[in-house]
Design a protein around this motif. Structure first.
Motif, PDB file in Angstrom:
ATOM      1  N   VAL A  56      16.671  10.374  20.067  1.00 53.94           N
ATOM      2  CA  VAL A  56      15.632  10.805  18.896  1.00 53.94           C
ATOM      3  C   VAL A  56      14.234  10.435  19.655  1.00 53.94           C
ATOM      4  O   VAL A  56      14.159   9.711  20.594  1.00 53.94           O
ATOM      5  N   ILE A  57      13.561  11.680  19.644  1.00 58.34           N
ATOM      6  CA  ILE A  57      12.118  11.598  19.997  1.00 58.34           C
ATOM      7  C   ILE A  57      11.353  10.795  18.940  1.00 58.34           C
ATOM      8  O   ILE A  57      11.306  11.032  17.809  1.00 58.34           O
ATOM      9  N   ARG A  58      10.555   9.711  19.602  1.00 63.94           N
ATOM     10  CA  ARG A  58       9.455   8.847  18.888  1.00 63.94           C
ATOM     11  C   ARG A  58       7.994   9.084  19.765  1.00 63.94           C
ATOM     12  O   ARG A  58       8.079   8.997  20.804  1.00 63.94           O
ATOM     13  N   ILE A  59       7.065   8.995  18.719  1.00 61.23           N
ATOM     14  CA  ILE A  59       5.894   9.114  19.360  1.00 61.23           C
ATOM     15  C   ILE A  59       5.069   7.814  18.704  1.00 61.23           C
ATOM     16  O   ILE A  59       4.529   8.232  17.673  1.00 61.23           O
ATOM     17  N   MET A  60       4.939   6.784  19.327  1.00 56.50           N
ATOM     18  CA  MET A  60       4.302   5.715  18.631  1.00 56.50           C
ATOM     19  C   MET A  60       2.701   5.580  19.128  1.00 56.50           C
ATOM     20  O   MET A  60       1.729   5.423  18.306  1.00 56.50           O
ATOM     21  N   GLU A  61       2.433   5.912  20.391  1.00 50.14           N
ATOM     22  CA  GLU A  61       1.174   5.894  20.903  1.00 50.14           C
ATOM     23  C   GLU A  61       0.655   7.299  21.119  1.00 50.14           C
ATOM     24  O   GLU A  61       1.499   8.164  21.400  1.00 50.14           O
ATOM     25  N   PRO A  62      -0.542   7.698  21.110  1.00 55.75           N
ATOM     26  CA  PRO A  62      -1.017   9.062  21.384  1.00 55.75           C
ATOM     27  C   PRO A  62      -0.586   9.734  22.526  1.00 55.75           C
ATOM     28  O   PRO A  62      -0.635   9.029  23.827  1.00 55.75           O
ATOM     29  N   CYS A  63      -0.163  10.594  22.659  1.00 53.56           N
ATOM     30  CA  CYS A  63       0.366  11.620  23.631  1.00 53.56           C
ATOM     31  C   CYS A  63       1.338  10.848  24.753  1.00 53.56           C
ATOM     32  O   CYS A  63       1.511  11.005  25.910  1.00 53.56           O
ATOM     33  N   THR A  64       1.920  10.029  24.070  1.00 55.19           N
ATOM     34  CA  THR A  64       3.190   9.307  24.893  1.00 55.19           C
ATOM     35  C   THR A  64       4.495   9.322  24.076  1.00 55.19           C
ATOM     36  O   THR A  64       4.827   9.196  22.973  1.00 55.19           O
ATOM     37  N   VAL A  65       5.468  10.343  24.698  1.00 57.18           N
ATOM     38  CA  VAL A  65       6.828  10.636  24.054  1.00 57.18           C
ATOM     39  C   VAL A  65       7.802   9.744  24.550  1.00 57.18           C
ATOM     40  O   VAL A  65       7.842   9.428  25.664  1.00 57.18           O
TER      41      VAL A  65
END
Length: 405
Positions: A56-65
């Motif tokens: 699963v793709i998660r993005i918790m921090e800006p511009c960080t996959v």
């Protein structure tokens, strides 16, 4: 007493478990066996990843996959389990990528997607394992006043299911079979085309209608394609964005009008008349602002219609007296309602080659690069970036020249 629809919950009775495919039971058995055989935690994680492949793709921090591992979701008798094939990165995905997801921890990404059905719930009869489907991601409650009126696009409890993952559960009634002649990559843009279809139907476009489309984004393009498919008399796409207009003109062969943001209204109107050779009966405004609203009101014939499809600004001041004296209709077009079948039909018949909008296709391992490319495209143009979530076969390479034309 009515209850809200349960999405992704395991609500089947124990006696109905026979309706599920043996794959689920085999998966559980293999997972237990692997946990017994492997004592090292890292080995267990690797084995689980290999068995489920449910990254699963998660993005918790800006511009960080980040790629995370989750269990295969359970589902109810009205749901299906889908293996995601491809996802078109949308504006909401890019906003999430830029700002990070700490403020919205439960939000899932990838709302324009296609997949292949793996399992179906007990009560599903029209969809079978192996079917290719495009997924309508908005989950309405089904019981609020708006849902009862058929306006599920403005449901009070609307949430969105994301498909930037290997597997996802989704209600079967929001899954639409992809015609055999339509590629799963091109079908990811069904939602984009559906927005244009709804805008055209709101404007009641006919073969005798002169249409002005304002804007140069993907919704403006899909609107122009649908208007052409209906057989609209004359179509003009107007915008202040020069390079995206050039792309529209070269790729889709539409009459385009570029104007500067500070240009006088009278000059713009003269240029518009020279392109259409008449005044528009309908304006579909995909870039609502003070400038475009006043231009719409001035250009429209009496008793014309202006559809508001997308906004460039939250507020727009325009001449209300002209609206009253010309008896104009202002109609909003927000999201779409029951437009996926129409959009798929237009793609299948070659009347809306929306696949030409695709700029790049990235593999699952390149998802971070895909986000960067999509962000660049959103800033400079109107083309789409696709993430292929499944491993491609040797003969399944998508080519834009293979799009329906």
């Amino acid at each position: 007493m009515l209850n809200k629809r349960s999405f992704g919950s395991n609500s089947c009775k124990e006696t109905d478990t026979r309706c599920y495919d043996d794959t689920k039971r085999n998966y559980e058995y293999r997972k237990e066996r692997n946990c017994e055989e492997n004592t090292d935690d890292d080995d267990n994680d690797t084995s689980l990843l290999n068995e489920t492949r449910n990254e699963v793709i998660r993005i918790m921090e800006p511009c960080t996959v980040e790629r995370c591992l989750e269990a295969i979701p359970s589902f109810s008798e009205y749901d299906i389990l889908v293996r995601t094939e491809a996802v078109a990165l949308s504006g909401s995905d890019l906003h999430y990528y830029e700002t990070g997801g700490k403020s919205y921890p439960g939000m899932t990404l990838g709302h324009d997607a296609t997949g292949i059905v793996q399992e179906v719930g007990c009560s599903i009869t029209k969809i079978r394992p192996g079917d290719r489907v495009v997924l309508e991601s908005g989950l309405a409650c089904g019981i609020c006043d708006y849902c009862k009126k058929g306006c599920y696009n403005i449901c009070n409890n609307l949430i969105f299911n994301g498909f930037l993952r290997k597997y996802q559960v989704h209600p079967a009634d929001l899954c639409h079979k992809i015609p055999d002649d339509v590629d799963t990559i091109e079908a990811t843009l069904t939602q984009t085309l559906a927005l244009g279809c709804q805008a055209c139907f709101k404007a009641q476009i006919l073969p005798t209608t002169n249409v002005l489309v304002i804007g140069a984004g993907s919704t403006a393009i899909s609107t122009a394609l649908c208007a052409r498919a209906i057989g609209a008399g004359n179509i003009c796409v107007a915008s202040t964005l020069k390079e995206p207009l050039e792309t529209i003109e070269k790729t889709f062969n539409f009459n385009c009008l570029h104007y500067e943001a500070d240009m006088q209204y009278c000059t713009i109107l003269e240029c518009l008349y020279s392109v259409l050779h008449d005044w528009p009966d309908a304006v579909i405004n995909c870039a609502v602002s003070e400038k475009t609203m006043n231009l719409s009101v001035m250009a429209l014939k009496p008793c014309g219609v202006c559809v508001l499809a997308e906004c460039d600004a939250e507020c727009a001041c325009f001449n209300a007296m002209d609206v009253l004296m010309k008896n104009l209709k202002l109609i909003p077009s927000f999201r779409s309602i029951n437009m996926f079948p129409t959009a798929l039909h237009l793609i299948e018949d070659g009347k809306a080659p929306i696949g030409r909008l695709i700029a790049n296709i990235f593999q699952w391992q390149e998802v971070e690069h895909a986000f960067r490319k999509a962000l660049h495209e959103s800033n400079v143009g109107n083309r789409k970036v696709i993430v292929r979530c499944a491993e491609p076969e040797e003969d399944e390479t998508f080519k834009k020249e293979d799009c329906k034309t």
